[in-house]
Design a protein around this motif. Structure first.
Motif, mmCIF file in Angstrom:
data_model
loop_
_atom_site.group_PDB
_atom_site.id
_atom_site.type_symbol
_atom_site.label_atom_id
_atom_site.label_comp_id
_atom_site.label_asym_id
_atom_site.label_seq_id
_atom_site.Cartn_x
_atom_site.Cartn_y
_atom_site.Cartn_z
ATOM 1 N N THR A 1 57.461 46.790 22.291
ATOM 2 C CA THR A 1 56.991 47.907 23.321
ATOM 3 C C THR A 1 56.601 47.212 24.460
ATOM 4 O O THR A 1 56.075 46.124 24.635
ATOM 5 N N GLU A 2 57.128 47.583 25.677
ATOM 6 C CA GLU A 2 56.508 46.909 26.796
ATOM 7 C C GLU A 2 55.249 47.075 27.350
ATOM 8 O O GLU A 2 54.771 48.221 26.887
ATOM 9 N N LYS A 3 55.030 45.925 28.040
ATOM 10 C CA LYS A 3 53.248 46.075 28.572
ATOM 11 C C LYS A 3 52.940 47.345 29.282
ATOM 12 O O LYS A 3 51.909 47.891 29.145
ATOM 13 N N LYS A 4 54.250 47.913 30.363
ATOM 14 C CA LYS A 4 53.647 48.991 30.862
ATOM 15 C C LYS A 4 53.366 50.268 30.138
ATOM 16 O O LYS A 4 52.648 51.306 30.775
ATOM 17 N N THR A 5 53.937 50.415 28.741
ATOM 18 C CA THR A 5 53.388 51.496 28.202
ATOM 19 C C THR A 5 52.103 51.225 27.249
ATOM 20 O O THR A 5 51.867 52.123 26.548
ATOM 21 N N ARG A 6 51.644 50.005 27.401
ATOM 22 C CA ARG A 6 50.492 49.722 26.739
ATOM 23 C C ARG A 6 49.133 49.650 27.514
ATOM 24 O O ARG A 6 47.954 49.835 26.894
ATOM 25 N N ARG A 7 49.332 49.326 28.779
ATOM 26 C CA ARG A 7 47.926 48.990 29.521
ATOM 27 C C ARG A 7 48.395 48.907 30.933
ATOM 28 O O ARG A 7 49.517 48.739 31.377
ATOM 29 N N HIS A 8 47.568 49.402 31.648
ATOM 30 C CA HIS A 8 47.621 49.192 33.240
ATOM 31 C C HIS A 8 46.536 47.930 33.863
ATOM 32 O O HIS A 8 46.337 48.037 34.849
ATOM 33 N N TRP A 9 46.381 46.975 32.959
ATOM 34 C CA TRP A 9 45.591 45.988 33.489
ATOM 35 C C TRP A 9 46.165 44.505 33.080
ATOM 36 O O TRP A 9 47.191 44.374 32.169
ATOM 37 N N GLU A 10 45.719 43.291 33.579
ATOM 38 C CA GLU A 10 46.347 42.048 33.306
ATOM 39 C C GLU A 10 45.114 41.015 32.861
ATOM 40 O O GLU A 10 44.047 41.163 33.217
ATOM 41 N N MET A 11 45.789 40.374 32.158
ATOM 42 C CA MET A 11 44.896 39.046 31.454
ATOM 43 C C MET A 11 43.981 38.239 32.380
ATOM 44 O O MET A 11 42.978 37.905 32.185
ATOM 45 N N HIS A 12 44.958 37.912 33.504
ATOM 46 C CA HIS A 12 44.067 37.001 34.318
ATOM 47 C C HIS A 12 43.197 37.648 35.096
ATOM 48 O O HIS A 12 42.151 37.197 35.501
ATOM 49 N N ASP A 13 43.185 39.144 35.072
ATOM 50 C CA ASP A 13 42.076 39.778 35.876
ATOM 51 C C ASP A 13 40.941 39.874 34.986
ATOM 52 O O ASP A 13 39.666 39.838 35.109
ATOM 53 N N VAL A 14 41.201 40.301 33.639
ATOM 54 C CA VAL A 14 40.134 40.181 32.544
ATOM 55 C C VAL A 14 39.344 38.979 32.704
ATOM 56 O O VAL A 14 38.180 38.913 32.501
ATOM 57 N N ALA A 15 40.193 37.812 32.719
ATOM 58 C CA ALA A 15 39.324 36.621 32.468
ATOM 59 C C ALA A 15 38.409 36.457 33.641
ATOM 60 O O ALA A 15 37.350 35.778 33.825
ATOM 61 N N LYS A 16 38.936 36.758 35.017
ATOM 62 C CA LYS A 16 38.021 36.575 36.097
ATOM 63 C C LYS A 16 36.652 37.537 35.882
ATOM 64 O O LYS A 16 35.731 37.088 36.471
ATOM 65 N N GLY A 17 37.140 38.589 35.210
ATOM 66 C CA GLY A 17 35.672 39.484 34.946
ATOM 67 C C GLY A 17 34.840 38.657 34.184
ATOM 68 O O GLY A 17 33.730 39.071 34.237
#
Ligand SMILES: Cc1ncc(C[n+]2csc(CCOP(=O)(O)OP(=O)(O)O)c2C)c(N)n1
Ligand SMILES: [Mg+2]
Length: 279
Positions: free
Chosen positions: A177-193
């Motif tokens: 399952t590709e990322k685009k069908t699982r989420r619309h956010w990225e881990m490097h943005d989460v870490a910045k959060g």
């Protein structure tokens, strides 16, 4: 170590990983290896680069991998004969023949074998580092990184300023399952959060070098865009392929690296042959 030495050393390690995995592939096809294997071919420049950087920094990190971990073990100096034996299910394997492919554990290189539940290495690695305060690398797949307990442990690592490097091996796939069908956010943005330093790079070794200055001085997350060459589990080829970093680098540096490539292939093929003859 200058830039060229770094690149050469990293290529040597990646070559060992690549030819090791090609031998695993062959022996799965021949049904000599009988249990599920998770091949890291295509992703080997991640661990090869990190290991070379750690050597340069004179850091011996504690390693928390997940299932796709052969290249991590090899890059960080694990005994390759013991890994062959492990994959043959022998009790003199690096995990006493009980780890299979997915749970490679080694006291010698401080590698803590994975338990099979995606992402548990996140909280386990953070907890371990919280106590030890030792340089730690936690490897996560792009899917495992989505687990709630991983996200919670990122927050704690950031708050406590732990010397952890979170490496997301982002091959864009959770099994199929590709990322685009699982989420619309990225881990490097989460870490910045979570107020953590983070990067989004591809698996070119120079990218790791460029950002390595603060590694182990504070918590850092690196999302690494990479490509899994083979099936999620077992010996087969997914299509279509995106890129093969090893072949790209070899092609670009044919003159200087072809000899290393040949030597490493020969060395790893012989190692496998000898271990198989001992069976
Ligand atoms: C908690 C949990 N959920 C689901 C699974 C089933 N599972 C095994 S591997 C996998 C995909 C892992 O993908 P990723 O973390 O991106 O690693 P990759 O295989 O791509 O290297 C899943 C969903 C599992 N083992 N554990
Ligand atoms: Mg993945």
């Amino acid at each position: 170590m200058n830039k060229n030495q770094y690149l050469k050393k990293t290529f040597e390690l990646a070559a060992e990983c690549r030819y090791f995995e090609l031998n695993v592939f062959k022996n799965v096809e021949k049904k000599i290896i009988k249990f599920p294997v998770y091949l890291s071919a295509g992703q080997e420049f991640i661990s090869a680069s990190l290991s070379t950087i750690c050597k340069q920094k004179k850091v011996v990190p504690e390693l928390f991998p997940q299932h796709r971990c052969h290249s991590i073990y090899i890059s960080f100096g694990g005994d390759k004969k013991k890994l062959v034996n492990e994959l043959l299910g022998k009790n003199d394997g690096c995990t006493y023949g009980m780890g299979g492919s997915a749970s490679i554990h080694s006291k010698e290189i401080k590698m803590f074998g994975h338990d099979g539940l995606m992402g548990t290495q996140g909280p386990i690695g953070v907890g371990s580092c919280f106590v030890s305060k030792k340089p730690t690398i936690i490897f996560l797949g792009d899917a495992s990184a989505e687990e709630d307990y991983v996200l919670a442990s990122l927050g704690w690592a950031s708050f406590k300023k732990l010397p952890i490097l979170f490496i997301v091996e982002d091959n864009n796939l959770s099994i199929l399952t590709e990322k685009k069908t699982r989420r619309h956010w990225e881990m490097h943005d989460v870490a910045k959060g979570f107020k953590m330093k983070s990067y989004n790079i591809d698996d070119n070794p120079l990218n790791f070098l460029k950002i390595s200055d603060r590694f182990f001085k504070e918590p850092i997350l690196v999302n690494v865009n990479t490509n899994r060459l083979f099936w999620h589990a077992g010996a087969g080829i997914d299509s279509p392929k995106t890129f093969d970093r090893y072949k790209l680098i070899l092609k670009k540096n044919e003159k200087s690296y072809k000899k290393i490539d040949d030597q490493k292939k020969r060395m790893i093929d012989i190692l496998w042959k000898k271990q198989l003859e001992k069976q």
